[in-house]
Scaffold this motif. Structure first.
Motif, PDB file in Angstrom:
ATOM      1  N   GLY A   1       0.810  -1.217   0.000  1.00  0.00           N
ATOM      2  CA  GLY A   1       0.000   0.000   0.000  1.00  0.00           C
ATOM      3  C   GLY A   1       0.840   1.262   0.000  1.00  0.00           C
ATOM      4  N   LEU A   2       1.946   1.239   0.748  1.00  0.00           N
ATOM      5  CA  LEU A   2       2.854   2.389   0.743  1.00  0.00           C
ATOM      6  C   LEU A   2       3.465   2.615  -0.631  1.00  0.00           C
ATOM      7  N   LEU A   3       3.699   1.522  -1.346  1.00  0.00           N
ATOM      8  CA  LEU A   3       4.344   1.598  -2.659  1.00  0.00           C
ATOM      9  C   LEU A   3       3.326   1.695  -3.801  1.00  0.00           C
ATOM     10  N   SER A   4       2.069   2.014  -3.442  1.00  0.00           N
ATOM     11  CA  SER A   4       0.978   2.174  -4.419  1.00  0.00           C
ATOM     12  C   SER A   4       0.670   0.892  -5.184  1.00  0.00           C
ATOM     13  N   LEU A   5       0.818  -0.244  -4.521  1.00  0.00           N
ATOM     14  CA  LEU A   5       0.468  -1.544  -5.101  1.00  0.00           C
ATOM     15  C   LEU A   5      -0.648  -2.156  -4.267  1.00  0.00           C
TER      16      LEU A   5
END
Length: 200
Positions: free
Chosen positions: A117-121
């Motif tokens: 989620g932090l890495l936009s995945l």
């Protein structure tokens, strides 16, 4: 396979908020493990027999000696060695090898999902700063306690504010997890609400 990996790498976006979340995750994990090393190694709070005593049931404890470390630091705060078989603040205790590894697996899965989620995945993307803060704090806390559980079969807790009527002994990983949950609530009830259109 390589095309799929290239697609994932291209999809990763490390924003300023994501960097903040990653820094918080690393900080919580390092502070948690260093503090546990100080308590277990330098202060020798868990001599032989302490972990066995803490993991034993009430009947078995009646014939054992509790030699776990304890230091009264102030009228409101003590360092007290407690081995926690459960999750944060002793909830959901798990005995046996299967329960231990299920909790380790659960912690790692949660940490990986939030890292994605932090890495936009993945499905849980951190789109606001408070979400990134929450994700980072929870990742660090989940991994900190997972390390203990994998190494010892229980989590090392030692921060004791029971003189202030707070009955749980906890550690820095627990603080990270609970601050992360608080950050999620702040985000949901304050920042997310500000973005919603007002009804006419």
């Amino acid at each position: 396979m390589l095309d799929r990996l290239n697609g994932i790498v291209k999809a990763i976006r490390i924003t300023a908020d994501a960097r903040l979340g990653l820094i918080l995750a690393g900080s919580v994990l390092v502070l948690d493990q260093v503090s546990k090393w100080l308590v277990l190694d330098r202060l020798a709070f868990s001599p032989p027999g302490c972990l066995d005593f803490q993991r034993a049931d009430a009947l078995a404890r009646s014939g054992m000696v509790n030699n776990c470390g304890h230091i009264e630091v102030s009228p409101v705060f003590d360092l007290t060695m407690v081995w926690n078989k459960g999750v944060s603040f002793g909830l959901l205790g798990a005995d046996g090898m299967l329960g231990r590894f299920l909790l380790v697996g659960f912690s790692v899965i949660v940490a990986l999902a939030l890292l994605a989620g932090l890495l936009s995945l993945g499905p849980f993307k951190a789109v606001r700063r408070w979400q990134a803060i929450a994700f980072g704090l929870i990742i660090g806390g989940a991994l900190g306690n997972a390390v203990d559980r994998a190494l010892y079969g229980a989590v090392a807790d030692f921060l004791n504010f029971s003189d202030m009527m707070f009955p749980w002994v906890f550690n820095i990983a627990d603080v990270g997890i609970n601050l992360g949950v608080a950050a999620i609530l702040i985000d949901v009830f304050i920042f997310d609400r500000e973005k919603r259109p007002t009804k006419m």
